[in-house]
Motif scaffolding. Sequence first.
Motif, short mmCIF file in Angstrom:
data_model
loop_
_atom_site.label_atom_id
_atom_site.label_comp_id
_atom_site.label_asym_id
_atom_site.label_seq_id
_atom_site.Cartn_x
_atom_site.Cartn_y
_atom_site.Cartn_z
N UNK A 1 0.84 -1.20 0.00
CA UNK A 1 0.00 0.00 0.00
C UNK A 1 0.88 1.25 0.00
N UNK A 2 1.92 1.24 0.81
CA UNK A 2 2.81 2.41 0.90
C UNK A 2 3.59 2.60 -0.40
N UNK A 3 3.99 1.51 -1.02
CA UNK A 3 4.77 1.61 -2.26
C UNK A 3 3.91 2.12 -3.41
N UNK A 4 2.71 1.57 -3.55
CA UNK A 4 1.82 1.99 -4.63
C UNK A 4 1.42 3.46 -4.51
N UNK A 5 1.36 3.95 -3.28
CA UNK A 5 0.98 5.35 -3.07
C UNK A 5 2.01 6.31 -3.65
N UNK A 6 3.21 5.81 -3.96
CA UNK A 6 4.26 6.68 -4.52
C UNK A 6 4.15 6.84 -6.03
N UNK A 7 3.29 6.06 -6.69
CA UNK A 7 3.18 6.15 -8.15
C UNK A 7 2.70 7.54 -8.56
N UNK A 8 3.35 8.08 -9.57
CA UNK A 8 3.00 9.42 -10.03
C UNK A 8 3.69 10.53 -9.25
N UNK A 9 4.75 10.20 -8.51
CA UNK A 9 5.45 11.22 -7.72
C UNK A 9 6.03 12.30 -8.62
N UNK A 10 6.01 13.51 -8.13
CA UNK A 10 6.60 14.61 -8.89
C UNK A 10 7.12 15.67 -7.93
N UNK A 11 7.94 16.55 -8.45
CA UNK A 11 8.48 17.64 -7.65
C UNK A 11 7.43 18.72 -7.48
N UNK A 12 7.65 19.57 -6.51
CA UNK A 12 6.78 20.73 -6.31
C UNK A 12 7.66 21.98 -6.40
N UNK A 13 7.04 23.14 -6.63
CA UNK A 13 7.85 24.37 -6.72
C UNK A 13 8.55 24.68 -5.40
N UNK A 14 9.70 25.33 -5.50
CA UNK A 14 10.42 25.78 -4.30
C UNK A 14 9.56 26.80 -3.55
#
Length: 450
Positions: free
Chosen positions: A216-229
């Motif tokens: 569950x924890x691993x799948x929640x990371x799918x689609x990770x992206x950076x955010x603005x500073x």
Amino acid sequence: MMLGDRVTERALKAGADVAEASVHQSLHLSAKVRLKAPELVEEAGSRGVGLRVMCGQQVAVAHTSDLSDAGLDRFIEDAIELVRLTQPDRFSGPPDSALLSSMAEHQQLDLFDATIDGIDAEEGLHRAKAAEVAAFEYDPRVLNSEGSSFSRVSGGSAIVTSGGFRGFTQGTYASIVVNPVVDDTDGKKRSGYYFSSRRHLSDMECEREVGREASRRTLAKLGSRRVPTQHAPVVFDPDTARSMLSLFAGCINGSAIWRRASYLADREASVVASELVTIVDDPFIPRGPGSRAYDGEGLLSRRNIIVEGGVLKTYLLDSYSARKLNKASTASASRSASGGIGPSTSNFMLKPGDMTAEDLLASTAKGLYVTDMMGFGFNAVTGDFSRGASGFWIENGEKAHPVSEVTISLNLDQILKRIDAVANDLHMDSSIMSPTFRVSEMTIAGHAHS
């Protein structure tokens, strides 16, 4: 205990003014599977004696695993020869004998589970495989794994000192950890993990639950992206909050204080954190990972309040660091297998607040929820903190999307002072433990605004 008596007595006869023997024995098993196939089985046992001797104010430590009479003779001769080569240190010395505890005073803390040693390699592999299979069965997107491991350790140790202390303790520990890996749409691999560890087998989460939570924890990371500073609130989950608390633990260690290697030197009785922060070192928690009835020098353990309402109350001190700082020991000495002594934590925890972790998240309008940190960007002398992080972006009190490849930074002194919410989700998976907490504002370095 009898071996400790023999070593201490022989060291005194050989010329030591003070002799302290620590006898230890342990059994260890690790079993790992990957992709449902056994990958590693490692089983080992060890036993040995650590010895600290003093001649005047000269000190030396030695260790041996050769417990034959001839081996012990050579070991003691070497320790005596070594101590005569060391430079005198006016702060060295054993603790005052009047402060030593007796065996009748030692609390029984339920640290030993006899069933743990009954788990053999076959059952260890079976438990590790059951956890990994549960991770695969949780979701068809989980097709890969860095493995699943079960480990157990049991052991006992005895300390005998020429000052009159005698103590014996034994304990067990077992853990299971699963590391699934999934493929993201951008071609990157996303890995995660979940673990359960306890002193008693019956207190651990079942293997299948550990596997499912890891996926569950691993799948929640799918689609990770950076955010603005930007500058924004940062919420630390219990795992990353524990990591932050471990940095603080190193900074209130007496050895770091007298060496002036901590930003908290000369900060006793001053405000070092938010008034929501109370930090306790409690060695008396039944079945606690760091529980101990007495410290490494034989002083009766005691519960130390380190920070109360944001105010630093004390450092953690053994006899040596206490003398260096002209203070009294806090009964925080830890004796290593080799015989060396230094101050350490027992069960070191940030006391939980009243709100649930879900309520804390819901009360956060915007910010970063941190679940993983990478790197070692911390300077204990200045308190400067900067580490890579990943987790989730929070919008309107909910996790909006996963985040990766950002850096969070702020001085640790300011991080602790800016804690504006503490949840009640404290768990006992390790000897340093913290509930979820929120820092009102940190610098989050991601990508530039478009």
